[in-house]
Design a protein around this motif. Sequence first.
Motif, short mmCIF file in Angstrom:
data_model
loop_
_atom_site.label_atom_id
_atom_site.label_comp_id
_atom_site.label_asym_id
_atom_site.label_seq_id
_atom_site.Cartn_x
_atom_site.Cartn_y
_atom_site.Cartn_z
N VAL A 52 -21.35 -4.49 -4.69
CA VAL A 52 -22.79 -4.67 -4.52
C VAL A 52 -23.28 -4.01 -3.24
N ILE A 53 -22.51 -4.13 -2.17
CA ILE A 53 -22.92 -3.54 -0.88
C ILE A 53 -22.51 -2.07 -0.89
N LYS A 54 -23.51 -1.20 -0.92
CA LYS A 54 -23.25 0.25 -1.02
C LYS A 54 -23.16 0.92 0.35
N ASP A 55 -23.82 0.34 1.36
CA ASP A 55 -23.88 1.02 2.65
C ASP A 55 -23.10 0.27 3.74
N ALA A 56 -22.04 -0.41 3.37
CA ALA A 56 -21.25 -1.16 4.35
C ALA A 56 -20.44 -0.20 5.21
#
Length: 78
Positions: A52-56
Amino acid sequence: MSFTAVIENDTIKLPAGVHLPDGTKVTVLRSEQPAAPATTSFFEAIRDLVGVIKDAPADLAANHDHYAHGAPKGVDRL
């Protein structure tokens, strides 16, 4: 004597025509077991959250406490 009764709102409802005097002691045996609740593992429960987190940050796993709580980088290492 045996008969089948039904539970409604925590009260035993006797079938029509069955009368027991007040104070009669009875033994209640459950005739059917409820279905076991479906069990889901933790990983099955969060499966939809994977990716879900694409820009971690690339080092998020190694420095979780830094990003989540402001701790210095590297404190997550053993």
